[in-house]
Structure formats: structure tokens, C-alpha cells
Motif scaffolding. Structure first.
Motif, mmCIF file in Angstrom:
data_model
loop_
_atom_site.group_PDB
_atom_site.id
_atom_site.type_symbol
_atom_site.label_atom_id
_atom_site.label_comp_id
_atom_site.label_asym_id
_atom_site.label_seq_id
_atom_site.Cartn_x
_atom_site.Cartn_y
_atom_site.Cartn_z
ATOM 1 N N PRO A 1 -15.442 4.279 64.664
ATOM 2 C CA PRO A 1 -15.698 5.341 63.685
ATOM 3 C C PRO A 1 -16.111 6.653 64.367
ATOM 4 C CG PRO A 1 -16.688 3.298 62.941
ATOM 5 C CD PRO A 1 -16.149 3.037 64.330
ATOM 6 N N GLY A 2 -15.539 7.747 63.885
ATOM 7 C CA GLY A 2 -15.924 9.068 64.381
ATOM 8 C C GLY A 2 -15.283 9.500 65.684
ATOM 9 N N THR A 3 -14.326 8.719 66.191
ATOM 10 C CA THR A 3 -13.717 9.092 67.471
ATOM 11 C C THR A 3 -12.606 10.144 67.324
ATOM 12 O OG1 THR A 3 -12.378 7.080 67.277
ATOM 13 C CG2 THR A 3 -14.250 6.995 68.799
ATOM 14 N N GLY A 4 -12.172 10.410 66.092
ATOM 15 C CA GLY A 4 -11.179 11.464 65.887
ATOM 16 C C GLY A 4 -9.805 10.979 65.455
ATOM 17 N N LYS A 5 -9.738 9.766 64.904
ATOM 18 C CA LYS A 5 -8.445 9.208 64.483
ATOM 19 C C LYS A 5 -7.788 10.065 63.403
ATOM 20 C CE LYS A 5 -10.401 5.388 63.277
ATOM 21 N NZ LYS A 5 -11.775 5.711 63.687
ATOM 22 N N THR A 6 -8.576 10.426 62.392
ATOM 23 C CA THR A 6 -8.037 11.227 61.289
ATOM 24 C C THR A 6 -7.585 12.595 61.796
ATOM 25 O OG1 THR A 6 -9.402 10.065 59.677
ATOM 26 C CG2 THR A 6 -8.625 12.245 59.046
ATOM 27 N N THR A 7 -8.377 13.159 62.689
ATOM 28 C CA THR A 7 -8.024 14.475 63.242
ATOM 29 C C THR A 7 -6.713 14.380 64.023
ATOM 30 O OG1 THR A 7 -10.389 14.865 63.428
ATOM 31 C CG2 THR A 7 -8.952 16.436 64.534
ATOM 32 N N LEU A 8 -6.577 13.344 64.839
ATOM 33 C CA LEU A 8 -5.329 13.156 65.598
ATOM 34 C C LEU A 8 -4.147 12.980 64.638
ATOM 35 C CD1 LEU A 8 -4.920 10.903 68.756
ATOM 36 C CD2 LEU A 8 -3.097 11.167 67.092
ATOM 37 N N GLU B 1 -11.839 16.569 73.710
ATOM 38 C CA GLU B 1 -12.949 17.100 72.912
ATOM 39 C C GLU B 1 -12.458 17.345 71.497
ATOM 40 O OE1 GLU B 1 -15.423 19.604 76.343
ATOM 41 O OE2 GLU B 1 -14.053 20.662 75.012
ATOM 42 N N ILE B 2 -13.396 17.261 70.562
ATOM 43 C CA ILE B 2 -13.078 17.715 69.198
ATOM 44 C C ILE B 2 -13.735 19.087 69.062
ATOM 45 C CG2 ILE B 2 -13.194 17.190 66.742
ATOM 46 C CD1 ILE B 2 -13.474 14.229 67.470
ATOM 47 N N THR B 3 -12.896 20.089 68.790
ATOM 48 C CA THR B 3 -13.366 21.474 68.751
ATOM 49 C C THR B 3 -13.122 22.044 67.349
ATOM 50 O OG1 THR B 3 -11.257 22.537 69.243
ATOM 51 C CG2 THR B 3 -12.493 21.653 71.121
ATOM 52 N N ASP B 4 -13.422 23.321 67.165
ATOM 53 C CA ASP B 4 -13.170 23.998 65.891
ATOM 54 C C ASP B 4 -11.673 24.062 65.571
ATOM 55 O OD1 ASP B 4 -15.840 24.362 65.711
ATOM 56 O OD2 ASP B 4 -15.826 26.493 66.249
ATOM 57 N N ARG B 5 -10.834 23.855 66.579
ATOM 58 C CA ARG B 5 -9.383 23.861 66.361
ATOM 59 C C ARG B 5 -8.809 22.459 66.479
ATOM 60 N NH1 ARG B 5 -8.663 27.760 63.467
ATOM 61 N NH2 ARG B 5 -6.438 27.917 63.939
HETATM 62 N N1 LIG Z 1 -15.776 21.602 64.815
HETATM 63 C C1 LIG Z 1 -16.113 20.453 65.387
HETATM 64 N N2 LIG Z 1 -16.626 20.431 66.618
HETATM 65 C C2 LIG Z 1 -16.963 19.273 67.207
HETATM 66 N N3 LIG Z 1 -16.825 18.081 66.643
HETATM 67 C C3 LIG Z 1 -16.329 18.041 65.407
HETATM 68 C C4 LIG Z 1 -15.938 19.207 64.716
HETATM 69 N N4 LIG Z 1 -15.473 18.850 63.511
HETATM 70 C C5 LIG Z 1 -15.558 17.497 63.454
HETATM 71 N N5 LIG Z 1 -16.083 17.016 64.587
HETATM 72 C C6 LIG Z 1 -16.332 15.597 64.907
HETATM 73 O O1 LIG Z 1 -15.170 14.861 64.703
HETATM 74 C C7 LIG Z 1 -15.500 13.521 64.359
HETATM 75 C C8 LIG Z 1 -14.762 13.051 63.125
HETATM 76 O O2 LIG Z 1 -13.427 13.006 63.413
HETATM 77 P P1 LIG Z 1 -12.472 12.109 62.522
HETATM 78 O O3 LIG Z 1 -12.851 12.133 61.099
HETATM 79 O O4 LIG Z 1 -11.102 12.508 62.893
HETATM 80 O O5 LIG Z 1 -12.826 10.668 63.132
HETATM 81 P P2 LIG Z 1 -12.333 9.258 62.637
HETATM 82 O O6 LIG Z 1 -12.118 8.452 63.877
HETATM 83 O O7 LIG Z 1 -11.205 9.405 61.712
HETATM 84 O O8 LIG Z 1 -13.626 8.724 61.883
HETATM 85 P P3 LIG Z 1 -13.721 7.547 60.778
HETATM 86 O O9 LIG Z 1 -13.603 6.278 61.540
HETATM 87 O O10 LIG Z 1 -15.051 7.741 60.184
HETATM 88 O O11 LIG Z 1 -12.605 7.752 59.814
HETATM 89 C C9 LIG Z 1 -16.968 13.491 64.042
HETATM 90 O O12 LIG Z 1 -17.614 12.801 65.075
HETATM 91 C C10 LIG Z 1 -17.332 14.958 63.987
HETATM 92 O O13 LIG Z 1 -18.617 15.162 64.436
#
Ligand SMILES: Nc1ncnc2c1ncn2[C@@H]1O[C@H](COP(=O)(O)OP(=O)(O)OP(=O)(O)O)[C@@H](O)[C@H]1O
Ligand SMILES: [Mg+2]
Length: 234
Positions: A33-40, A217-221
Motif C-alpha cells: 500500500p502507498g508505493t505508487g501503483k495507482t499513480t503508475l 520518487e513520487i513528486t508533484d508531477r
Molecule cells: N506530491 C506528492 N509528493 C510526494 N509524494 C506524494 C505526492 N502525492 C502523493 N504522494 C504519495 O504517493 C503515495 C500514493 O500513491 P498511490 O495512491 O499511487 O499508491 P498505491 O500503491 O496505489 O496505494 P494503495 O495501495 O493505497 O492503493 C502516497 O504514499 C503519497 O504520500
């Protein structure tokens, strides 16, 4: 012959993949959880939209409204007409795909496959995201049914010629990993009290790839992958 590649939307990850994903196949992104899967997954979806493609995104745990708000902060426009978002969370009013979450998984994935096929009658999507498949697996009772249904899902998607990205929170995703064409893992480490993130390609059929774990890294972009750096743990 050069194989056609499509962008994941993350430049450094495309480099690790020797140019990007091979289209028309199913890929898995796994991570805690929170590693950035949804963002990717959103980078992958939006790279399609920017390329003039129609994209279908099924959100299973994060309600569409939250997703829109969170992802717009990273610069993604989920209101683009080429982007179709289906809210399949248990509380959604448009409870489209999963009618009963605690039903046997095989039944559910079949329903989901049918629902996706129906969506293709409206538009010829080239990219599909299902985020995440975790609950579908956790509610499965018989492993053999799950395996059959998952394989049949992959075949259906290949027939539709879409490139599919699935996400999973589970550490143990053996069956999925055998059946999909590629697996990308996102990891978070504690490096001397500091959070360090690393991405690794576990498998990529039909291509060579960079098997080194690379920092991201997860950034603003959104996600930035440093394909030319190594992770240094203290
Ligand atoms: N602008 C930002 N700068 C740094 N980190 C950020 C930023 N915006 C989001 N994050 C981080 O990105 C992470 C969430 O990413 P995401 O939702 O893609 O993860 P996920 O793996 O899909 O999580 P989950 O398992 O809960 O669905 C969080 O840890 C959050 O703190
Ligand atoms: Mg997520």
C-alpha cells in the motif's frame, strides 16, 4: 525487425523496459500500500490519452471522486473525453462491475470480463487499467477456478487487442505472475530512517530488460524513475 513499443508514461521506466511495453498484452504492477501503483497506472493511462487513444480505467478500491481529486494534484486530467473511468467500488452508485464482492472470484472476474467486453462495443479502447485486482483474488475460494478465470480474462483482453495493466497489493501473486506478460514491482525501504523507493522489473516476455532495482520518487508531477542510478542502503 524492431518490435513496436508503447510508453508507460514514465520515461525512466520506459528506458528500463528497453523502450516501453509491448502492446496487446497484460501486465501486472505489484507493491505494498502507498508505493505508487495507482499513480503508475495513471501515467500509463494518460500516456495513451496524450497519444490520441481511448483508455478504460476501472477503479475497484478508490472511489472515482477521490481518484479525480488526488490525481489532478499530480497534473492528470481525468476529465478528458478519451478517458473512461468506471467506478466499481462497493459504495459506488454506478455499481457496474462487481455485483457482490463476497461472491466467488471466478464468477466475479467473468462478470468483469463481460462488462469490459461490453464497454468495447462503445469504443475501441487500446489501454485498459484494473486497479487493483487484490480483492478479487482474496474473495476467491478455489484456486483452480481463479486460475482458469484469470487466464480466460487474459485471452479475452488479447482478443480485444488492448494493452492491460493490472495492479495488486499482494506480495504473493504467483498465478498472476506466471500468466501475465510482464511484472513490475514497487518497493519502499527504510534507509537509515529515510523512506527510499525502488522499482524492479521481474519479468518481461519478448524483451530484454534492466533487472536492476532503480530508485524512484513520487513528486508533484507523479513518478520519476532514475534509470541510471542505484539504490544505496546504509
Ligand atoms: N506530491 C506528492 N509528493 C510526494 N509524494 C506524494 C505526492 N502525492 C502523493 N504522494 C504519495 O504517493 C503515495 C500514493 O500513491 P498511490 O495512491 O499511487 O499508491 P498505491 O500503491 O496505489 O496505494 P494503495 O495501495 O493505497 O492503493 C502516497 O504514499 C503519497 O504520500
Ligand atoms: Mg492505489
Amino acid at each position: 525487425m524492431t518490435i513496436q513499443r508503447i510508453s508507460t508514461g514514465i520515461q525512466g521506466l520506459d528506458v528500463m523496459l528497453q523502450g516501453g511495453l509491448i502492446p496487446g498484452r497484460v501486465y501486472l504492477v505489484k507493491g505494498a500500500p502507498g508505493t505508487g501503483k495507482t499513480t503508475l497506472a495513471m501515467h500509463f493511462a494518460m500516456a495513451g490519452v496524450e497519444n490520441g487513444e481511448d483508455v478504460l480505467y476501472v477503479t475497484i478500491e478508490e472511489p472515482a471522486e477521490n481518484l479525480k481529486v488526488d490525481m489532478s494534484k499530480l497534473g492528470f486530467n481525468l476529465r478528458d473525453p478519451r478517458f473512461s473511468l468506471i467506478d466499481a467500488t462497493p459504495t459506488a452508485e454506478r455499481y457496474v462491475l462487481i455485483t457482490d464482492f463476497f461472491e466467488e472470484f471466478a464468477g466475479n472476474i467473468e462478470k468483469m470480463t463481460d462488462a469490459i467486453k461490453r464497454q468495447f462495443q462503445e469504443r475501441n479502447y487500446t489501454r485498459v487499467v484494473i486497479d487493483p485486482i487484490t480483492m478479487l483474488k482474496l474473495t476467491a475460494t478455489k484456486e483452480i477456478d481463479y486460475r482458469k478465470a484469470f487466464l480466460s480474462f487474459i485471452k479475452s483482453m488479447m482478443r480485444l487487442r488492448a494493452t492491460v495493466l493490472l495492479t495488486s497489493e499482494l506480495e504473493k501473486t504467483d498465478i498472476e505472475e506466471y500468466l501475465v506478460s510482464g511484472v513490475i514491482e514497487l518497493k519502499a525501504f527504510n534507509a537509515g530512517g529515510r523512506l527510499t523507493r525502488g522499482v524492479r522489473i521481474i519479468k518481461f516476455r519478448g524483451s530484454s530488460f534492466d533487472g536492476t532495482i532503480r530508485p524512484y520518487e513520487i513528486t508533484d508531477r507523479g513518478i520519476v524513475v532514475y534509470h541510471d542510478r542505484m539504490i544505496s542502503l546504509p
